[in-house]
Structures are given as structure tokens and as C-alpha cells.
Design a protein around this motif. Structure first.
Motif: not given
Length: 117
Positions: A91-97
Motif C-alpha cells: 500500500f502507498e499514499g492514502i492507502d498506507a496512511i
């Protein structure tokens, strides 16, 4: 001074609210940019939160099978899983946050929950 001020009943309210949030938030926030798994992992976890809440031995439950201390252990496992999910699933970006934020909230709720009724 006791910092564990979240009673089992208040924890139950938080559980049902969190379950609903985990079901709805991924769609409202537009999760899934880095992986569709970001959406469906949240939905599955939301359903599991409802199931665990209905089975926990506290006031807002129906079946009272899981001791509250066991419920806290499950919550801790969820927090750890949310913390590592972005790394495990890419996950990256908003998914990770989203997952790191939820992990932080769950860690705090567990840390501040009193296990006595």
C-alpha cells in the motif's frame, strides 16, 4: 493517576463505531489507488470487528463468549496487522496512511482501556 479510562462499555461503543467506519471509510476516502486489497482488507476487518464485538463479554454484546481481556488481545493483533499491512501488501499514499492511522488509534484505545467492569 489511572490513564485507563475507557470502560468496557465505552470500548464497545468504539468497537461498533470502528466496525462501521472500516466498512464505509474506504469508499468515502477513495482507497484502492495502490491496491484493491486496501479496500477489501478494511471491509473484511470491519465485519470481523462486528463479529468480535457481538461475541465479547461486555454490556453491548449478545453472546458474551470472548473475555474482555481476550478482546483486547485481538485488538492489539489488529493494530499490529494494520501497522504492517502497507509493507506486506504494497500500500502507498492514502492507502498506507489509512492503515497507519487506524493502527495508531487501535493501539491508543487498547492502551487506555480498563479491563475491569
Amino acid at each position: 493517576m489511572n490513564l485507563r479510562f475507557i470502560t468496557p462499555t465505552l470500548h464497545g461503543v468504539a468497537d461498533y463505531t470502528a466496525g462501521l467506519g472500516l466498512l464505509v471509510a474506504p469508499f468515502l476516502l477513495g482507497l484502492g489507488e495502490s491496491s484493491a486489497m486496501a479496500v477489501w482488507f478494511s471491509v473484511a476487518t470491519g465485519l470481523a470487528v462486528f463479529a468480535a464485538s457481538l461475541l465479547t463479554d461486555y454490556k453491548l454484546s449478545i453472546f458474551k463468549v470472548i473475555p474482555f481481556e481476550g478482546h483486547l488481545a485481538i485488538d492489539l493483533l489488529v493494530a499490529v496487522t494494520f501497522m504492517i499491512a502497507p509493507f506486506a501488501f504494497g500500500f502507498e499514499g492514502i492507502d498506507a496512511i489509512y492503515y497507519w492511522f487506524n493502527a495508531t488509534v487501535v493501539f491508543l484505545v487498547v492502551a487506555l482501556s480498563a479491563s475491569d467492569n
